[in-house]
Design a protein around this motif. Structure first.
Motif, PDB file in Angstrom:
ATOM      1  N   THR A 136       0.836  -1.208   0.000  1.00  0.00           N
ATOM      2  CA  THR A 136       0.000   0.000   0.000  1.00  0.00           C
ATOM      3  C   THR A 136       0.865   1.249   0.000  1.00  0.00           C
ATOM      4  O   THR A 136       0.686   2.153  -0.823  1.00  0.00           O
ATOM      5  N   ILE A 137       1.821   1.310   0.929  1.00  0.00           N
ATOM      6  CA  ILE A 137       2.665   2.507   1.053  1.00  0.00           C
ATOM      7  C   ILE A 137       3.549   2.677  -0.182  1.00  0.00           C
ATOM      8  O   ILE A 137       3.775   3.797  -0.640  1.00  0.00           O
ATOM      9  N   VAL A 190       1.438   4.380  -2.695  1.00  0.00           N
ATOM     10  CA  VAL A 190       1.011   5.734  -2.324  1.00  0.00           C
ATOM     11  C   VAL A 190       2.174   6.726  -2.348  1.00  0.00           C
ATOM     12  O   VAL A 190       2.062   7.833  -2.885  1.00  0.00           O
ATOM     13  N   LEU A 218       5.262  12.002   2.487  1.00  0.00           N
ATOM     14  CA  LEU A 218       4.077  11.274   2.951  1.00  0.00           C
ATOM     15  C   LEU A 218       4.147  11.080   4.468  1.00  0.00           C
ATOM     16  O   LEU A 218       5.145  10.593   4.999  1.00  0.00           O
ATOM     17  N   VAL A 273       2.510   9.194   7.870  1.00  0.00           N
ATOM     18  CA  VAL A 273       1.860   7.913   8.166  1.00  0.00           C
ATOM     19  C   VAL A 273       1.384   7.910   9.611  1.00  0.00           C
ATOM     20  O   VAL A 273       2.162   8.180  10.541  1.00  0.00           O
ATOM     21  N   HIS A 299      -1.122   8.864   5.109  1.00  0.00           N
ATOM     22  CA  HIS A 299      -1.691   7.517   4.993  1.00  0.00           C
ATOM     23  C   HIS A 299      -2.062   7.006   6.379  1.00  0.00           C
ATOM     24  O   HIS A 299      -1.251   7.076   7.310  1.00  0.00           O
ATOM     25  N   SER A 308      -2.785   3.724   8.465  1.00  0.00           N
ATOM     26  CA  SER A 308      -2.676   2.268   8.479  1.00  0.00           C
ATOM     27  C   SER A 308      -3.244   1.788   9.811  1.00  0.00           C
ATOM     28  O   SER A 308      -2.604   1.912  10.859  1.00  0.00           O
ATOM     29  N   SER A 330      -5.078   8.403   2.012  1.00  0.00           N
ATOM     30  CA  SER A 330      -5.173   6.969   1.677  1.00  0.00           C
ATOM     31  C   SER A 330      -5.310   6.219   2.993  1.00  0.00           C
ATOM     32  O   SER A 330      -4.932   6.733   4.052  1.00  0.00           O
ATOM     33  N   ALA A 331      -5.841   4.993   2.937  1.00  0.00           N
ATOM     34  CA  ALA A 331      -6.039   4.245   4.183  1.00  0.00           C
ATOM     35  C   ALA A 331      -6.087   2.752   3.929  1.00  0.00           C
ATOM     36  O   ALA A 331      -6.411   2.300   2.823  1.00  0.00           O
ATOM     37  N   GLU A 332      -5.755   2.014   4.970  1.00  0.00           N
ATOM     38  CA  GLU A 332      -5.932   0.555   4.954  1.00  0.00           C
ATOM     39  C   GLU A 332      -6.390   0.112   6.339  1.00  0.00           C
ATOM     40  O   GLU A 332      -6.015   0.700   7.355  1.00  0.00           O
TER      41      GLU A 332
END
Length: 298
Positions: A104-105, A108, A115, A117, A221, A223, A265-267
């Motif tokens: 994912t990262i 992104v 970025l 996190v 992001h 996570s 962005s996300a997970e």
């Protein structure tokens, strides 16, 4: 125009307990698409990355579990995430164990100079082959994203490192290995353990996190490992640690991130329906996604 791209990553190769590969299905079963369609103009569920049922392998040199497979599959995820961003969509990834964050990262970070996190997790996931007590790669993705670890992993996406230590905030830590503690101090990662969350309160923790990341990042992001929450609220995770963040605190955290407009962005990872109680953990994950994307009671 708000577009969302959902990507399922049904991978359980980063650890030893089976079932977390069913996480994306459990999250969809909990009604995520219907819920998020109310919050976005377009929702594109791109289905799942094909992981298959490969045999477990342990790399004889590094002692890492499923090293080559994880490198291959996270490369596939990175391409999907990259494509979603190029199409102007917000990428939302469902796991799968936390090793998926490597992909994912990687997908992104190439779109941002700096970025940020937010690592919402009971664990630091900052191990390398040298410090890991298990050889499980789901305990390594944050280190890998910093450029530390096996080159097959750090070079996923074709570049390294993806992120800088000063652009990371870990929230909810309560189980850190010795090597991780040393690394956090050495490279200066900002960490809010459960002690700080109890002492300061989640409002203050999130205010400080947002302020810390807002000035120096051009995207953030999220996570979110469901084991960041207390096992009472999220029992269906592979490595539960008691004394975690509450359901209410987590909603508040997501609501504050929504208000700040910080997350790009996300997970949501480590949902394991085999270990769950009536899909409770996936339902919690979906509720938190609602808050993250601006769902309001009134």
């Amino acid at each position: 125009m708000k577009k969302l791209a959902i990507i399922g990553m049904p991978m359980d190769l980063g650890q030893a307990r089976r079932g977390v590969d069913m996480g994306p299905s459990a999250i969809r079963y909990a009604g995520v698409n219907e819920r998020l369609k109310r919050l976005f103009d377009e929702v594109h569920d791109k289905g799942d990355i094909a992981v298959g049922r490969p045999e477990v392998e342990v790399d004889p040199v590094s002692n890492l579990r499923n090293l080559h497979l994880i490198a291959e599959k996270t490369e596939m995820l990175a391409k999907e995430v990259n494509q979603a961003i190029e199409e102007g969509a917000f990428p939302l990834v469902f796991g799968g164990d936390h090793s998926i964050a490597i992909g994912t990262i990687a997908g992104v970070a190439k779109h941002y100079e700096n970025l940020g996190v937010i690592w919402y997790d009971a664990h630091g996931d900052l191990n390398t082959a040298e410090t890991s007590p298990t050889g499980n790669i789901h305990g390594m993705p944050l280190a890998v994203s910093l450029g530390m670890g096996h080159p097959l992993l750090t070079n996923v996406g074709g570049y390294a490192p993806k992120i800088k230590p000063e652009n990371i905030v870990i929230i909810g830590a309560r189980s850190l290995d010795e090597g991780e503690r040393e690394l956090i101090k050495k490279i200066g990662i900002k960490v809010y353990t459960m002690h700080e969350i109890d002492r300061l309160g989640m409002t203050k923790v999130m205010e400080e996190t947002i302020e810390y990341l807002k000035e120096k990042t051009d995207g953030v992001h999220l996570s979110l490992d469901l084991d960041g929450l207390d096992p009472h609220d999220a029992p269906g995770v592979g490595t539960p640690v008691i004394g975690g963040i509450s359901y209410r605190e987590s909603h508040l955290a997501m609501e504050m991130l929504a208000e700040a407009g910080l997350i790009t962005s996300a997970e949501f990872v480590e949902v394991n329906p085999i270990l769950d109680d009536k899909n409770k953990t996936a339902t919690v994950a979906v509720a938190l996604m609602g808050s993250l994307f601006g769902e309001k009671l009134l």
